[in-house]
Design a protein around this motif. Sequence first.
Motif, PDB file in Angstrom:
ATOM      1  N   ARG A 103      12.691  11.270  -2.205  1.00  0.00           N
ATOM      2  CA  ARG A 103      12.368   9.842  -2.186  1.00  0.00           C
ATOM      3  C   ARG A 103      11.886   9.541  -0.784  1.00  0.00           C
ATOM      4  O   ARG A 103      12.427  10.047   0.190  1.00  0.00           O
ATOM      5  CB  ARG A 103      13.601   9.012  -2.500  1.00  0.00           C
ATOM      6  N   GLU A 104      10.889   8.686  -0.711  1.00  0.00           N
ATOM      7  CA  GLU A 104      10.306   8.383   0.596  1.00  0.00           C
ATOM      8  C   GLU A 104      10.323   6.881   0.830  1.00  0.00           C
ATOM      9  O   GLU A 104      10.014   6.108  -0.072  1.00  0.00           O
ATOM     10  CB  GLU A 104       8.870   8.905   0.653  1.00  0.00           C
ATOM     11  N   TYR A 105      10.682   6.500   2.036  1.00  0.00           N
ATOM     12  CA  TYR A 105      10.721   5.097   2.426  1.00  0.00           C
ATOM     13  C   TYR A 105       9.945   4.928   3.730  1.00  0.00           C
ATOM     14  O   TYR A 105      10.193   5.652   4.699  1.00  0.00           O
ATOM     15  CB  TYR A 105      12.164   4.611   2.611  1.00  0.00           C
ATOM     16  N   ASP A 106       9.013   3.984   3.742  1.00  0.00           N
ATOM     17  CA  ASP A 106       8.218   3.694   4.937  1.00  0.00           C
ATOM     18  C   ASP A 106       9.039   2.819   5.872  1.00  0.00           C
ATOM     19  O   ASP A 106       9.511   1.754   5.476  1.00  0.00           O
ATOM     20  CB  ASP A 106       6.924   2.982   4.542  1.00  0.00           C
ATOM     21  N   VAL A 107       9.202   3.255   7.106  1.00  0.00           N
ATOM     22  CA  VAL A 107      10.050   2.543   8.066  1.00  0.00           C
ATOM     23  C   VAL A 107       9.381   1.303   8.640  1.00  0.00           C
ATOM     24  O   VAL A 107      10.037   0.509   9.313  1.00  0.00           O
ATOM     25  CB  VAL A 107      10.507   3.473   9.213  1.00  0.00           C
ATOM     26  N   GLU A 108       8.107   1.133   8.368  1.00  0.00           N
ATOM     27  CA  GLU A 108       7.402  -0.032   8.907  1.00  0.00           C
ATOM     28  C   GLU A 108       7.240  -1.145   7.882  1.00  0.00           C
ATOM     29  O   GLU A 108       6.811  -2.231   8.222  1.00  0.00           O
ATOM     30  CB  GLU A 108       6.036   0.388   9.455  1.00  0.00           C
ATOM     31  N   GLU A 109       7.567  -0.863   6.645  1.00  0.00           N
ATOM     32  CA  GLU A 109       7.483  -1.893   5.610  1.00  0.00           C
ATOM     33  C   GLU A 109       8.822  -2.590   5.476  1.00  0.00           C
ATOM     34  O   GLU A 109       9.872  -2.011   5.741  1.00  0.00           O
ATOM     35  CB  GLU A 109       7.094  -1.268   4.268  1.00  0.00           C
ATOM     36  N   ARG A 110       8.778  -3.833   5.053  1.00  0.00           N
ATOM     37  CA  ARG A 110      10.026  -4.563   4.829  1.00  0.00           C
ATOM     38  C   ARG A 110      10.791  -3.914   3.692  1.00  0.00           C
ATOM     39  O   ARG A 110      10.215  -3.316   2.811  1.00  0.00           O
ATOM     40  CB  ARG A 110       9.727  -6.014   4.476  1.00  0.00           C
ATOM     41  N   GLY A 111      12.080  -4.057   3.734  1.00  0.00           N
ATOM     42  CA  GLY A 111      12.898  -3.520   2.661  1.00  0.00           C
ATOM     43  C   GLY A 111      13.768  -2.373   3.122  1.00  0.00           C
ATOM     44  O   GLY A 111      14.127  -2.256   4.292  1.00  0.00           O
TER      45      GLY A 111
END
Length: 149
Positions: A103-111
């Motif tokens: 699973r990947e999460y972008d650290v610059e996007e909200r959430g």
Amino acid sequence: MARIHWPLLLLLLAAVSASADIYKSVDEDGNVSFSDSATDHSNPEKVEMSGLNSIQSPETRTGDELIEHLSPDDGSVVMYSASWCGVCDKARDYFVNNDIPFREYDVEERGRGKHDYRKLDADGVPVILHDDQRLDGFSAGSFEAMYRD
């Protein structure tokens, strides 16, 4: 005529160039750009550049309660990344080519990505979590040692 002291002049120029600031800005389409001038873009944000003159290998950490909380129970991998990160691209390609669920999460996007990244007290991307282990950065060898454990 004044005599030029070349070594002194070179030292002065090196000091000036070493202390340059870097600014990050995001345009209306979400494109991220970096510059050494705050006037090149609208809404620039100064970027902290500490510790970038040293080369470090990926670091593996274990036993952190937060890591255990953020890692999924199904044995998959979680990667905190940024869209502009070439090392993140390398890690993503490695996972896909080796059939490793992640699973990947972008650290610059909200959430979740931004929220978790702050909690992890990270200072770079990617941050890769698996079970109770954390890998800051990416190399195939370091990841395999962590993943196969």
